[in-house]
Design a protein around this motif. Structure first.
Motif, short mmCIF file in Angstrom:
data_model
loop_
_atom_site.label_atom_id
_atom_site.label_comp_id
_atom_site.label_asym_id
_atom_site.label_seq_id
_atom_site.Cartn_x
_atom_site.Cartn_y
_atom_site.Cartn_z
N GLY A 1 0.82 -1.21 0.00
CA GLY A 1 0.00 0.00 0.00
C GLY A 1 0.85 1.25 0.00
O GLY A 1 0.61 2.16 -0.78
N ALA A 2 1.87 1.29 0.87
CA ALA A 2 2.66 2.52 0.98
C ALA A 2 3.86 2.55 0.03
O ALA A 2 4.32 3.62 -0.36
N VAL A 3 4.37 1.38 -0.36
CA VAL A 3 5.47 1.35 -1.32
C VAL A 3 4.97 0.76 -2.64
O VAL A 3 5.23 1.27 -3.72
N VAL A 4 4.22 -0.33 -2.52
CA VAL A 4 3.72 -1.01 -3.72
C VAL A 4 2.25 -1.35 -3.54
O VAL A 4 1.81 -1.72 -2.45
N SER A 5 1.51 -1.18 -4.62
CA SER A 5 0.07 -1.41 -4.57
C SER A 5 -0.35 -2.14 -5.83
O SER A 5 0.32 -2.04 -6.86
N MET A 6 -1.46 -2.87 -5.75
CA MET A 6 -1.86 -3.68 -6.91
C MET A 6 -3.29 -3.37 -7.32
O MET A 6 -4.15 -3.17 -6.47
N ILE A 7 -3.53 -3.35 -8.62
CA ILE A 7 -4.91 -3.27 -9.12
C ILE A 7 -5.21 -4.51 -9.96
O ILE A 7 -4.31 -5.09 -10.56
N PHE A 8 -6.47 -4.90 -9.96
CA PHE A 8 -6.86 -6.19 -10.54
C PHE A 8 -7.88 -6.01 -11.65
O PHE A 8 -8.46 -4.95 -11.84
N GLN A 9 -8.12 -7.13 -12.32
CA GLN A 9 -9.14 -7.18 -13.36
C GLN A 9 -10.53 -6.93 -12.78
O GLN A 9 -11.35 -6.27 -13.37
N GLU A 10 -10.76 -7.47 -11.60
CA GLU A 10 -12.10 -7.41 -11.01
C GLU A 10 -12.10 -6.51 -9.78
O GLU A 10 -11.70 -6.93 -8.70
N PRO A 11 -12.55 -5.25 -9.93
CA PRO A 11 -12.48 -4.32 -8.80
C PRO A 11 -13.30 -4.77 -7.60
O PRO A 11 -12.99 -4.41 -6.46
#
Ligand SMILES: Nc1ncnc2c1ncn2[C@@H]1O[C@H](COP(=O)(O)OP(=O)(O)OP(=O)(O)O)[C@@H](O)[C@H]1O
Ligand SMILES: [Mg+2]
Length: 333
Positions: free
Chosen positions: A88-98
């Motif tokens: 969250g603070a250094v690395v964050s991920m987003i996905f196909q299905e919110p």
């Protein structure tokens, strides 16, 4: 030269007591502010590679070797506490299905405020102000009102934007995007790709973008890495890979998609055969059984990564022959 934000060395990730080699010796460097795309067929190890960067593979059932450094930190050595700060603070991920990333029982605004307050000592009002700013950045119309919406009240495209806002809530340096536009229709897909580009520029974000779609990869990425059976088989600038691919697999991927830039009359061909069984990889090149150029040495030894030019490398001993297979592009300009 500044140190890269991501440096992966000889990463190996196996499941099922080591039998399924999902990632099999990946090296990857990502410069600060750079965007790379990881492409390849289903099951090639793209998501497992991405998840490894945040240690999101199920730890007890996963065997990991090699090293992963993100923003100077040794990811594989982090404690649970350090990991919680890091995510969250250094690395964050987003996905196909919110809907998997968003909680249905809270408004999207509440979720962003909570995410910020989990990492930083700021007032609720200040966190909401930042949430509002994020909603503007990701171009959500009527942002004040939309902050108070529940995820199911938003359209697919808006939900995708809300998820991106949530991912950016704690100002990460690195954004990992796993097929973030695959489920969207074509026009919305383009808007989200352009948005990611813009965020990358404006916020100085580094991005690793996973996709099946070489066209989407060209849209967002400076550099493309092609993955096959857990290995990077070719890497280069987007331009290198579109104009002069040198691995027969990359060429197969290019030929198998209806690409506007392919010459008129160029036929669309599927890559024959199927990806290999990761529990039973052939001894030499994993692509050899499907490769039109394979010769005996390809089946004997694992091919090295060969520099085709300064910015481009291919894991193939037949790059010269491969050049003659590349799809013809219409001349531009
Ligand atoms: N937790 C797990 N346990 C066992 N096997 C797994 C696990 N996660 C992934 N795998 C296996 O690892 C291989 C690589 O999976 P991965 O999800 O990285 O593929 P991918 O390239 O992202 O494919 P897709 O394009 O379909 O998303 C697959 O064979 C998959 O079944
Ligand atoms: Mg995947």
């Amino acid at each position: 030269m500044t140190t890269p934000i991501v440096s992966i060395r000889n990463l190996k990730v196996a499941f099922a007591g080591g039998a399924v080699r999902a990632v099999d010796g990946v090296d990857l460097d990502l410069g600060r502010g750079e965007a790379v795309a990881l492409i390849g067929e289903s099951g090639s190890g793209k998501s497992v590679t991405l998840r490894s960067l945040m240690r999101l593979n199920p730890e007890r059932r996963t065997r990991v070797e090699g090293s992963i450094t993100v923003d100077g930190r040794d990811v594989l050595a982090m404690s649970a506490r350090e990991l919680a700060d890091f995510r969250g603070a250094v690395v964050s991920m987003i996905f196909q299905e919110p809907l998997l990333a968003l909680d249905p029982v809270y408004t999207v605004g509440q979720q962003i405020v909570e995410a910020i307050r989990r990492h930083e000592r700021v007032s609720r009002a200040a966190a909401r102000e930042r949430a509002l700013d994020l909603f503007r950045r990701v171009r959500i119309p009527s942002p004040e009102r939309r902050l108070d919406a529940y995820p199911h009240e938003l359209s697919g495209g808006m939900r995708q934007r809300a998820m991106i806002a949530l991912a950016l809530a704690c100002r990460p340096k690195l954004l990992l995007a796993d097929e973030p536009t695959t489920a969207l229709d074509a026009t919305v897909q383009i808007q989200i790709l352009l948005l990611l580009r813009e965020l990358q520029r404006d916020l100085g974000l580094s991005i690793i973008f996973v996709t099946h779609d070489i066209g989407a990869a060209v849209e967002v990425a400076d550099r493309i890495l092609v993955m096959y059976a857990g290995r990077i088989v070719e890497e280069g600038t987007a331009r290198d890979l579109i104009r002069a691919p040198r691995h027969p697999y990359t060429i197969g991927l290019l030929k198998s998609r209806a690409h506007g830039a392919l010459a008129k009359g160029a036929r669309l061909e599927a890559i024959p055969g199927a990806p290999p069984d990761l529990a039973n990889l052939p001894p030499g090149c994993s692509f050899a059984p499907r490769c039109p150029l394979a010769i005996e040495p390809c089946r004997a030894d694992r091919p090295p990564l060969v520099a085709v030019k300064e910015s481009q490398r291919a894991r193939c001993i037949r790059t010269e022959a491969a050049a003659t297979l590349a799809p013809q592009l219409e001349p531009t300009g």
